[in-house]
Design a protein around this motif. Sequence first.
Motif, PDB file in Angstrom:
ATOM      1  N   GLU A  11       0.822  -1.211   0.000  1.00 14.62           N
ATOM      2  CA  GLU A  11       0.000   0.000   0.000  1.00 14.62           C
ATOM      3  C   GLU A  11       0.860   1.267   0.000  1.00 14.62           C
ATOM      4  O   GLU A  11       0.611   2.204  -0.757  1.00 14.62           O
ATOM      5  CB  GLU A  11      -0.905  -0.027   1.234  1.00 14.62           C
ATOM      6  CG  GLU A  11      -2.155   0.794   1.099  1.00 14.62           C
ATOM      7  CD  GLU A  11      -3.121   0.484   2.221  1.00 14.62           C
ATOM      8  OE1 GLU A  11      -3.273   1.358   3.094  1.00 14.62           O
ATOM      9  OE2 GLU A  11      -3.700  -0.620   2.231  1.00 14.62           O
ATOM     10  N   ALA A  14       2.499   1.641  -3.362  1.00 12.78           N
ATOM     11  CA  ALA A  14       1.539   2.159  -4.342  1.00 12.78           C
ATOM     12  C   ALA A  14       1.399   3.670  -4.198  1.00 12.78           C
ATOM     13  O   ALA A  14       1.329   4.391  -5.202  1.00 12.78           O
ATOM     14  CB  ALA A  14       0.185   1.469  -4.171  1.00 12.78           C
ATOM     15  N   LEU A  31      -0.212  -0.941 -10.576  1.00 10.53           N
ATOM     16  CA  LEU A  31      -1.108  -1.112  -9.428  1.00 10.53           C
ATOM     17  C   LEU A  31      -1.882  -2.421  -9.529  1.00 10.53           C
ATOM     18  O   LEU A  31      -2.144  -3.078  -8.507  1.00 10.53           O
ATOM     19  CB  LEU A  31      -2.055   0.082  -9.308  1.00 10.53           C
ATOM     20  CG  LEU A  31      -1.392   1.420  -8.954  1.00 10.53           C
ATOM     21  CD1 LEU A  31      -2.420   2.536  -8.915  1.00 10.53           C
ATOM     22  CD2 LEU A  31      -0.614   1.337  -7.643  1.00 10.53           C
ATOM     23  N   LEU A  34       0.472  -5.109  -8.357  1.00  4.24           N
ATOM     24  CA  LEU A  34       0.558  -5.082  -6.898  1.00  4.24           C
ATOM     25  C   LEU A  34      -0.692  -5.688  -6.260  1.00  4.24           C
ATOM     26  O   LEU A  34      -0.599  -6.414  -5.262  1.00  4.24           O
ATOM     27  CB  LEU A  34       0.767  -3.652  -6.391  1.00  4.24           C
ATOM     28  CG  LEU A  34       2.094  -2.993  -6.755  1.00  4.24           C
ATOM     29  CD1 LEU A  34       2.132  -1.558  -6.241  1.00  4.24           C
ATOM     30  CD2 LEU A  34       3.270  -3.787  -6.220  1.00  4.24           C
ATOM     31  N   LYS A  38      -0.763  -8.788  -3.573  1.00  6.30           N
ATOM     32  CA  LYS A  38      -1.195  -8.489  -2.206  1.00  6.30           C
ATOM     33  C   LYS A  38      -1.803  -9.673  -1.440  1.00  6.30           C
ATOM     34  O   LYS A  38      -1.521  -9.817  -0.245  1.00  6.30           O
ATOM     35  CB  LYS A  38      -2.158  -7.302  -2.206  1.00  6.30           C
ATOM     36  CG  LYS A  38      -2.377  -6.718  -0.838  1.00  6.30           C
ATOM     37  CD  LYS A  38      -3.165  -5.432  -0.903  1.00  6.30           C
ATOM     38  CE  LYS A  38      -3.302  -4.827   0.475  1.00  6.30           C
ATOM     39  NZ  LYS A  38      -4.013  -3.564   0.440  1.00  6.30           N
TER      40      LYS A  38
END
Length: 83
Positions: A11, A14, A31, A34, A38
């Motif tokens: 987070e 990002a 993103l 990612l 996650k």
Amino acid sequence: MNAPDQTVTLEDFADLLADEELTPEALEDILAVLAEIKPHATSFQANSPELVQLAPLYSHKFQTLTTGRKTFFSSVLSMPIFS
């Protein structure tokens, strides 16, 4: 002397990427990568190849990129992080 270990959450990373001069399309794609990582890892070791190693393992988006885009994404995912 080595710098102390520093972990960074996906987070926070990002958020850092939002301040980089990436095209909107590149930012959106990174993103997405990612987001796919996650569920498997919520943080990574800063200034290490860890995030680049996680991308092909857990991100279908990363796996389907062209070689040139993978190289670019890898450079972004391994950018130096300073505290």
